[in-house]
Design a protein around this motif. Structure first.
Motif, short mmCIF file in Angstrom:
data_model
loop_
_atom_site.label_atom_id
_atom_site.label_comp_id
_atom_site.label_asym_id
_atom_site.label_seq_id
_atom_site.Cartn_x
_atom_site.Cartn_y
_atom_site.Cartn_z
N LEU A 284 46.24 44.92 15.74
CA LEU A 284 47.58 45.41 16.06
C LEU A 284 48.56 44.70 15.13
O LEU A 284 48.52 43.47 15.03
CB LEU A 284 47.96 45.08 17.51
CG LEU A 284 46.93 45.36 18.60
CD1 LEU A 284 47.45 44.89 19.96
CD2 LEU A 284 46.62 46.84 18.64
N SER A 285 49.40 45.45 14.45
CA SER A 285 50.39 44.81 13.56
C SER A 285 51.76 45.42 13.83
O SER A 285 51.91 46.66 13.80
CB SER A 285 50.04 45.03 12.10
OG SER A 285 48.67 44.85 11.88
N GLU A 296 51.22 49.33 14.05
CA GLU A 296 50.00 49.91 13.48
C GLU A 296 48.82 49.48 14.35
O GLU A 296 48.65 48.28 14.59
CB GLU A 296 49.84 49.38 12.06
CG GLU A 296 49.12 50.33 11.15
CD GLU A 296 49.16 49.82 9.73
OE1 GLU A 296 50.04 50.27 8.98
OE2 GLU A 296 48.34 48.94 9.41
N VAL A 297 48.05 50.44 14.82
CA VAL A 297 46.84 50.13 15.59
C VAL A 297 45.66 50.60 14.75
O VAL A 297 45.43 51.79 14.58
CB VAL A 297 46.86 50.84 16.97
CG1 VAL A 297 45.62 50.48 17.78
CG2 VAL A 297 48.11 50.48 17.75
N ASP A 298 44.99 49.61 14.19
CA ASP A 298 43.96 49.90 13.20
C ASP A 298 42.59 49.54 13.79
O ASP A 298 42.41 48.42 14.26
CB ASP A 298 44.27 49.03 11.98
CG ASP A 298 43.38 49.33 10.82
OD1 ASP A 298 43.31 50.50 10.46
OD2 ASP A 298 42.75 48.39 10.30
N VAL A 348 48.60 59.55 12.15
CA VAL A 348 47.23 59.03 12.14
C VAL A 348 46.63 59.19 10.76
O VAL A 348 46.88 60.18 10.07
CB VAL A 348 46.36 59.76 13.20
CG1 VAL A 348 46.32 61.25 13.00
CG2 VAL A 348 44.94 59.21 13.23
N ALA A 349 45.88 58.17 10.35
CA ALA A 349 45.09 58.25 9.12
C ALA A 349 43.69 57.82 9.53
O ALA A 349 43.54 56.79 10.19
CB ALA A 349 45.65 57.31 8.06
N SER A 350 42.70 58.64 9.21
CA SER A 350 41.37 58.31 9.71
C SER A 350 40.29 58.87 8.80
O SER A 350 40.54 59.79 8.01
CB SER A 350 41.22 58.92 11.11
OG SER A 350 40.02 58.50 11.70
N THR A 357 43.70 54.62 11.86
CA THR A 357 44.93 53.84 11.95
C THR A 357 46.00 54.74 12.55
O THR A 357 46.36 55.76 11.97
CB THR A 357 45.39 53.36 10.55
OG1 THR A 357 44.32 52.65 9.97
CG2 THR A 357 46.61 52.48 10.65
N PHE A 358 46.47 54.38 13.74
CA PHE A 358 47.57 55.11 14.37
C PHE A 358 48.84 54.30 14.14
O PHE A 358 48.84 53.08 14.36
CB PHE A 358 47.31 55.28 15.88
CG PHE A 358 46.30 56.35 16.18
CD1 PHE A 358 44.95 56.11 16.04
CD2 PHE A 358 46.72 57.62 16.59
CE1 PHE A 358 44.01 57.10 16.30
CE2 PHE A 358 45.79 58.62 16.86
CZ PHE A 358 44.43 58.35 16.71
#
Ligand code: ADP
Length: 371
Positions: A284-285, A296-298, A348-350, A357-358
């Protein structure tokens, strides 16, 4: 001119390009030692003398060369403007198609309010744009109707479910035998699950339509995410997932409602842990930009395909690999609806099999925000 003067010229019968007529013979020859062609006329006189008259073709050859150069220059001169005009015409024709494709792309991303601008020229592209706009309008109306119907159904289902739950509670209280109590217990459980789904559906509808007026207060995202981290760490540890948090360093205020913002953050973290197998990592950032805050939840979990990424915010959508995991496909729809109601966004990038990464992005609290 007699052959005395052009001694080197041998007249071969096949050198003549015309059949002798009246004794005259014509030919085109090259004189040895000369580069120019010669057009020649020969005639045999009665006394056995061969009379030959010739004219150099240098002028004709020169003229032909000049014609060739002029033709090539004209071809080049015509080719450049013709290609430029062709390019401009095709660009003009294609620009309409590009407009339709751009709009279709934005509609695909979920924005059904997009329309193609009609130029008014009445050409084929205008017809295409018009048909496209009509189709999107129809889809928008159907979708709105579908949402309304499903919301009405959800609303109407609340009372019978509450009644069924009440009956099951009465049965559980009146009967002491274990089988009946177990039956009543599972009915109550199912009713609660259904009520959860119905309430979430209605909450999404309310948030999206703007009928819920948010009571905005400054919410410290640093504190909220840190609390969520403490809450979810034991759950992650139990599953063997390493959960880490990197804060923004100071308090970061956003205009929101604490309980609803907690649901958004909890949904993102819960999903990241849920869809990351043991041994994985969830990071979590929290970052502050000049006018926004980004969480950012990666995760290093199961990830999502490109098609899934474009659909996971739809109600009830669940990607195939996650169907065996408990859930109802409503969490992200609600999270997005809430974030958008606060002027924010979730992206979202996945990559399938690699992780996701949300990113939750919200505007910072300004002192003039009305609650
Ligand atoms: P639920 O998790 O209850 O199914 P959500 O609306 O929270 O519902 O998520 C919708 C779908 O998005 C999930 O079913 C899953 O397929 C996908 N998804 C959400 N978060 C993740 C994630 N971190 N990794 C992989 N897939 C995810």
């Amino acid at each position: 001119m007699s052959s005395r003067f052009w001694r080197n010229v041998t007249l071969k019968p096949d050198a003549f390009d015309q059949k002798p007529s009246d004794g005259l013979r014509f030919s085109i020859q090259v004189l040895p030692g000369h580069v120019d062609l010669i057009r020649m006329c020969s005639v045999s006189l009665d006394n056995g003398v061969l009379l030959q008259v010739g004219r150099s073709m240098r002028g004709d050859v020169h003229m032909l060369h000049r014609y060739r150069h002029i033709a090539i220059a004209m071809l080049i001169a015509a080719f450049l403007p013709a290609s430029l005009i062709g390019w401009l015409l095709s660009r003009r024709a294609m620009s309409g198609v590009v407009r339709v494709a751009d709009t279709a792309q934005r509609v695909k991303q979920g924005d059904l309010s997009q329309r193609v601008k009609v130029s008014g020229r009445g050409d084929e592209v205008d017809l295409l744009a018009d048909s496209f706009n009509t189709m999107i309008e129809r889809i928008q109306v159907l979708l709105a109707e579908w949402k309304e119907v499903s919301n009405n159904i959800a609303h109407d289902l609340r009372s019978p479910i509450t009644r069924i739950r009440g009956l099951a509670e009465t049965v559980a209280a009146d009967h002491q035998d274990p089988a009946t109590m177990e039956w009543a217990g599972s009915v109550i459980e199912e009713c609660d699950r259904l009520m959860g789904i119905i309430n979430t559906m209605l909450e999404i509808a309310e948030t999206e339509s703007g009928t819920h007026t948010p009571m905005l207060v400054p919410v410290d995202m640093g504190q909220l995410v840190s609390d969520a981290y403490d809450l979810f760490r034991p759950m992650a540890e139990d599953k063997g997932v390493r959960l880490e948090y990197e804060g923004a360093g100071s308090s970061v205020l956003v205009p929101a409602e604490t309980a609803r913002m907690q649901r958004v953050v909890a949904n993102l973290i819960d999903n990241a842990i849920k869809y990351t197998p043991g041994g994985g990592h969830v990071q979590l950032s929290l970052r502050q930009t000049p006018d926004h805050v980004e969480l950012e939840v990666d995760d290093t979990g199961i990830g999502l395909s490109e098609e899934d990424c474009s659909r996971i915010f739809d109600r009830f959508y669940r990607a195939d690999p996650s169907r065996s995991t408990p859930g109802n496909g409503l969490g992200l729809s609600l999270a997005l609806a809430i974030a958008q109601a606060y002027g924010g966004e979730i992206s979202v990038a996945s990559a399938a099999g690699k992780g996701s990464t949300f990113t939750l992005r919200l505007p910072l609290f300004q002192n003039d925000v009305k609650s």
